[in-house]
Design a protein around this motif. Structure first.
Motif, short mmCIF file in Angstrom:
data_model
loop_
_atom_site.label_atom_id
_atom_site.label_comp_id
_atom_site.label_asym_id
_atom_site.label_seq_id
_atom_site.Cartn_x
_atom_site.Cartn_y
_atom_site.Cartn_z
N GLY A 98 50.42 1.43 17.11
CA GLY A 98 51.84 1.38 17.35
C GLY A 98 52.23 1.83 18.72
N GLY A 99 51.26 1.94 19.67
CA GLY A 99 51.65 2.25 21.03
C GLY A 99 51.83 3.71 21.31
N GLU A 100 51.51 4.66 20.37
CA GLU A 100 51.67 6.08 20.63
C GLU A 100 50.40 6.61 21.25
OE1 GLU A 100 52.94 8.23 17.28
OE2 GLU A 100 54.55 6.86 16.76
N GLY A 101 50.52 7.66 22.06
CA GLY A 101 49.36 8.25 22.72
C GLY A 101 48.41 8.87 21.74
N PRO A 102 47.18 9.13 22.12
CA PRO A 102 46.19 9.71 21.22
C PRO A 102 46.61 11.06 20.70
CG PRO A 102 45.16 8.85 23.22
CD PRO A 102 46.62 8.80 23.43
N ALA A 103 47.27 11.85 21.55
CA ALA A 103 47.67 13.18 21.10
C ALA A 103 48.90 13.13 20.24
CB ALA A 103 47.91 14.08 22.32
N ASP A 161 60.03 15.18 8.16
CA ASP A 161 61.24 14.36 8.25
C ASP A 161 61.27 13.57 9.56
OD1 ASP A 161 62.06 15.35 5.82
OD2 ASP A 161 63.32 16.93 6.68
N ASP A 162 60.92 14.25 10.65
CA ASP A 162 60.89 13.55 11.95
C ASP A 162 59.85 12.43 11.94
OD1 ASP A 162 62.85 15.27 12.81
OD2 ASP A 162 61.46 16.63 13.83
N ARG A 163 58.70 12.70 11.33
CA ARG A 163 57.64 11.69 11.28
C ARG A 163 58.08 10.46 10.48
NH1 ARG A 163 54.16 8.91 13.84
NH2 ARG A 163 52.25 8.36 12.70
N ILE A 164 58.82 10.68 9.39
CA ILE A 164 59.32 9.57 8.58
C ILE A 164 60.28 8.71 9.40
CG2 ILE A 164 60.74 8.99 6.57
CD1 ILE A 164 59.55 11.41 5.14
N LEU A 165 61.15 9.35 10.18
CA LEU A 165 62.08 8.60 11.02
C LEU A 165 61.33 7.76 12.05
CD1 LEU A 165 64.89 11.25 11.63
CD2 LEU A 165 64.99 9.23 10.16
N GLY A 170 59.04 1.44 13.10
CA GLY A 170 57.92 0.57 13.45
C GLY A 170 57.89 -0.70 12.64
N ASP A 171 56.72 -1.35 12.62
CA ASP A 171 56.55 -2.62 11.92
C ASP A 171 56.40 -2.36 10.41
OD1 ASP A 171 54.11 -1.45 11.81
OD2 ASP A 171 53.12 -2.87 13.17
N ALA A 172 56.13 -3.43 9.66
CA ALA A 172 56.07 -3.34 8.20
C ALA A 172 55.00 -2.37 7.70
CB ALA A 172 55.85 -4.74 7.62
N PRO A 173 53.76 -2.41 8.25
CA PRO A 173 52.76 -1.45 7.76
C PRO A 173 53.20 0.01 7.98
CG PRO A 173 51.69 -3.22 8.97
CD PRO A 173 53.15 -3.38 9.20
N ARG A 174 53.81 0.28 9.12
CA ARG A 174 54.25 1.66 9.39
C ARG A 174 55.41 2.04 8.47
NH1 ARG A 174 52.57 3.98 13.98
NH2 ARG A 174 54.54 5.06 14.35
N GLN A 175 56.29 1.09 8.15
CA GLN A 175 57.38 1.39 7.21
C GLN A 175 56.84 1.66 5.81
OE1 GLN A 175 60.19 -1.82 7.42
NE2 GLN A 175 60.76 -1.39 9.56
N ALA A 176 55.75 0.98 5.45
CA ALA A 176 55.13 1.23 4.15
C ALA A 176 54.56 2.65 4.10
CB ALA A 176 54.05 0.19 3.88
#
Length: 456
Positions: A98-103, A161-165, A170-176
């Motif tokens: 999803g384009g996020e950095g490794p850390a 909560d922040d992680r859920i937001l 993101g895309d469908a897999p991330r929403q799942a």
């Protein structure tokens, strides 16, 4: 075990109705430290021996002990099976997609740290978060949601909560995965809410009961029927007042120190040892006669006054009761044959109505009790002095006042209405030693307390 936890347990016992003094609480803590905190039964027995004074308090102690220490580590057993935390969801490793950095950001790493814990580790984390909170401040049931939210934040659920937001954007897999994480959060919240609910039963229920009792004590008599616990409250207030009066009587019977007799008796021994002598006052055989207006406007106040007085029969054994509305009659036998609750109902059914005649009531009372009125008699009149514009009979009340020790008048109406309409309170006041408004249980308790002091 920390002193704080034992202090909270003592507070929970007080909320359950046990009377525990600070000295008794200290003794309980000392006993617990002496036997140790490892053996649950020994720990339980030590607290029971020092904190339970009456066998009637035993069920409340057992229930509170089981609830309190069922959710406490250390001396208590392991957490119940129904409080086990849900399994981890494995949200770690999302940073490569999803384009996020490794850390990843701070919220992601904190959420991963929490969501990858085992059920046992989550259970321990909840216990540690709960230890940072003061559940003893809960007073009403509506506070449970607030305390549940605080408990979850202490566990670090804000990062989840922040992680859920983040995943929802993101895309469908991330929403799942966000939905999976949201379901896991609901399960954790349910466990946290259960912990808070148990804490409320321990600490908040007692405060809620005290708040309801405070409300019932202040509410006017005419509204008390809306409360189901009022009869229990009246009996508890009467027992407390009777216990206080018995302690006063014990001290009063002992009398004051007689310094002269003490010194004279000690001369032969040069004052060692000194034997104390007391000036004992003779016991007065006081009698109380109660006259209650049971007409529709005053019947609620009469009901609670009679229940209160007859609940104190240990310290007021010589009470004669009369009631009147359209007619006058003695009701002492009703209270001798039946319980106060049943007796009051029978009296109201037999005598309640309208058309009160205070002048005729005073005349009937004088004819029946003239020979029994003496300097040891206290006459208590409960009524609103509304005489339907009939002769008030103040001269008969004056005769009664000259014969007895004192006349008390309790009026359930506000003082501003004592002489409004057909009320003739001003004609009776000169013949009363005391006249007070009696519109609530608080008023009634203060008046009966003053009465008991005057009978010493």
């Amino acid at each position: 075990m920390p002193v704080r936890r034992l202090s909270e347990f003592v507070q929970a016992l007080r909320g359950a109705g046990l009377r525990i003094s600070p000295d008794e609480a200290t003794q309980g803590m000392d006993a617990a430290a002496l036997v140790g905190y490892q053996g649950r039964q020994r720990f339980h027995d030590a607290l029971a021996m020092t904190l339970v004074k009456r066998e009637d308090d035993r069920p409340a102690f057992e229930e509170t002990f089981a609830r309190f220490f069922a959710v406490t580590s250390g001396v208590a057993s392991a957490a119940p099976q129904d409080s086990a935390m849900p399994a981890p969801v494995g949200d770690a490793g999302e940073g490569g997609e999803g384009g996020e950095g490794p850390a990843g950001d701070g919220a992601e790493s904190d959420a991963a740290d929490l969501t990858t814990q085992t059920p046992a580790e989550l259970d321990q984390r909840l216990a540690e978060a709960a230890a940072q909170m003061d559940f003893t401040q809960m007073e009403v049931i509506t506070q449970q949601g607030l305390y549940t939210r605080r408990l979850l934040m202490n566990m670090g659920m804000g990062a989840v909560d922040d992680r859920i937001l983040q995943l929802d954007q993101g895309d469908a897999p991330r929403q799942a995965r966000a939905e999976t994480l949201r379901q896991w959060r609901r399960e954790v919240r349910e466990q946290a809410a259960g912990h808070v609910r148990r804490q409320f039963l321990l600490h908040g229920a007692g405060k809620g009961r005290a708040l309801r009792e405070q409300t019932m004590r202040a509410v006017p008599f005419r509204h008390l029927r809306e409360f189901q616990e009022v009869k229990t409250l009246v009996r508890r207030m009467a027992r407390r007042l009777a216990s206080l009066h018995q302690r006063r009587m014990k001290k009063s019977r002992r009398g004051m120190l007689d310094a002269r007799r003490t010194l004279v008796a000690s001369i032969r021994h040069d004052g060692v040892p000194a034997r104390l002598h007391w000036r004992q006052r003779p016991v007065q055989k006081s009698r109380v006669m109660v006259i209650c207006d049971v007409s529709s406007s005053v019947s609620d106040a009469a009901r609670f006054l009679l229940q209160f007085l007859y609940a104190m029969n240990d310290v007021l054994p010589r009470v004669r009761s009369f009631a009147f509305a359209s007619r006058f009659d003695e009701i002492s036998e009703d209270f001798q044959r039946y319980s106060p609750d049943v007796a009051v109902g029978r009296v109201l059914d037999r005598l309640s109505g309208s058309g009160t005649d205070y002048g005729e009531m005073f005349a009937d009372f004088w004819r029946r009790c003239e020979r029994e009125l003496d300097s040891h008699t206290t006459v208590i009149i409960l009524g609103d002095a509304r005489n339907n514009y009939l002769p008030e009979g103040a001269e008969v009340l004056q005769q009664i006042r000259r014969r007895v020790k004192q006349v008390w008048w309790l009026n359930p109406e506000a003082r501003s209405r004592w002489n409004s309409g057909d009320a003739v309170m001003d004609r009776y006041l000169p013949h009363c030693r005391l006249a007070r408004q009696c519109a609530s249980l608080d008023d009634l308790e203060r008046i009966v307390d003053s009465l008991l002091k005057g009978l010493n």
